[in-house]
Design a protein around this motif. Structure first.
Motif, PDB file in Angstrom:
ATOM      1  N   UNK A 184      35.208  30.880  30.478  1.00  0.00           N
ATOM      2  CA  UNK A 184      34.318  31.834  31.155  1.00  0.00           C
ATOM      3  C   UNK A 184      34.337  33.207  30.503  1.00  0.00           C
ATOM      4  N   UNK A 185      33.286  33.958  30.791  1.00  0.00           N
ATOM      5  CA  UNK A 185      33.247  35.359  30.413  1.00  0.00           C
ATOM      6  C   UNK A 185      34.144  36.156  31.348  1.00  0.00           C
ATOM      7  N   UNK A 186      34.582  37.359  30.958  1.00  0.00           N
ATOM      8  CA  UNK A 186      35.479  38.128  31.836  1.00  0.00           C
ATOM      9  C   UNK A 186      34.745  38.639  33.064  1.00  0.00           C
ATOM     10  N   UNK A 187      35.431  38.719  34.204  1.00  0.00           N
ATOM     11  CA  UNK A 187      34.836  39.358  35.374  1.00  0.00           C
ATOM     12  C   UNK A 187      34.737  40.870  35.159  1.00  0.00           C
ATOM     13  N   UNK A 214      33.772  41.712  40.307  1.00  0.00           N
ATOM     14  CA  UNK A 214      32.546  40.920  40.398  1.00  0.00           C
ATOM     15  C   UNK A 214      32.672  39.724  39.459  1.00  0.00           C
ATOM     16  N   UNK A 215      32.147  38.587  39.878  1.00  0.00           N
ATOM     17  CA  UNK A 215      32.263  37.355  39.103  1.00  0.00           C
ATOM     18  C   UNK A 215      31.379  37.407  37.861  1.00  0.00           C
ATOM     19  N   UNK A 216      31.783  36.734  36.786  1.00  0.00           N
ATOM     20  CA  UNK A 216      30.924  36.644  35.596  1.00  0.00           C
ATOM     21  C   UNK A 216      29.852  35.582  35.791  1.00  0.00           C
ATOM     22  N   UNK A 258      42.322  41.486  35.726  1.00  0.00           N
ATOM     23  CA  UNK A 258      41.901  40.243  36.362  1.00  0.00           C
ATOM     24  C   UNK A 258      41.124  39.435  35.325  1.00  0.00           C
ATOM     25  N   UNK A 259      41.402  38.119  35.278  1.00  0.00           N
ATOM     26  CA  UNK A 259      40.751  37.216  34.323  1.00  0.00           C
ATOM     27  C   UNK A 259      40.216  36.006  35.069  1.00  0.00           C
ATOM     28  N   UNK A 260      39.125  35.416  34.566  1.00  0.00           N
ATOM     29  CA  UNK A 260      38.517  34.220  35.151  1.00  0.00           C
ATOM     30  C   UNK A 260      39.056  32.980  34.460  1.00  0.00           C
TER      31      UNK A 260
END
Length: 233
Positions: free
Chosen positions: A105-108, A125-127, A166-168
């Protein structure tokens, strides 16, 4: 007389010679006419019409989810909602720029890092990616993990200046961290203010208790003086 005898003979020879030379040309002409239809084949008008129709087919736009162009009603910063991928399946809508579950995933987007009185709280916020969870780190060390529906979470007590990230996460890997520097002076100021307020409140209670005690003592003395004078009389 001899010359006149040879004239008809010469005429006859010329006629025979001209007849023999004209025969090959008359024989080749039919052969040439027979080969022309086989060597040159021109397409009909229907052929070009069909070719134009085939060429226009790829210009039609077809979306990946069946032809719809409606965007999903999805807020990447809102908690406790279905993922954009789930909404696209349920509502037949489009997720803007969403990546596959086979890609990390892309970073949030980390929005705030604040102290709430007992914990350091992150909000993000979510990516636009397929996400199965989030990982929170403080100074490079993991503190918490949260589900895909979360957009905030606590990181515990942070006593010194640290990088909070924070990481997704998904099955394909982990995104880069979205980070902020947290400075605990905000917490220390609030703590000092609370301590000062508590100390002032305690001091007021002590003063109030002292005033009440002195007032009681004065009443006792006032009540004791008349009783003593009456006993002497």
């Amino acid at each position: 007389m001899a010359a006149t005898r040879h004239v008809p003979l010469m005429v006859i020879c010329l006629l025979l010679f001209s007849g023999s030379t004209s025969q090959p040309t008359t024989k080749r002409a039919p052969g040439v006419n027979r080969t022309r239809p086989e060597a040159i084949v021109l397409p009909s008008d229907d052929y070009y019409d069909n070719e134009d129709e085939v060429a226009t087919v790829p210009t039609k736009t077809i979306s990946s989810n069946g032809g719809t162009s409606k965007r999903c009603d999805y807020n990447p910063c809102e908690e406790d909602q279905p993922t954009c991928f789930e909404l696209s399946v349920i509502n037949d809508c489009l997720c803007p720029g969403s990546t596959s579950h086979l890609v990390a995933p892309q970073p949030p987007v980390l929005k705030t890092v604040t102290w709430n009185g007992s914990d350091v709280v992150l909000r993000w916020c979510a990516p636009h990616s397929f996400v199965k969870g989030y990982r929170v780190t403080v100074g490079g060390s993991e503190r918490q993990r949260f589900g895909k529906e979360r957009r905030s979470g606590g990181a515990g007590l942070v006593e010194s200046v640290s990088e909070v990230c924070v990481a997704a996460l998904n099955d394909a890997g982990e995104s880069e961290g979205s980070c902020m520097m947290y400075r605990p002076k905000e917490r220390s100021v609030a703590l000092k203010a609370g301590l000062i307020g508590g100390a002032l409140g305690l001091l007021l209670l002590v003063l109030l208790a002292v005033l009440l005690w002195r007032r009681r003592q004065q009443r006792k003395r006032q009540n004791g003086i008349p009783m003593g004078g009456a006993a002497q009389t």
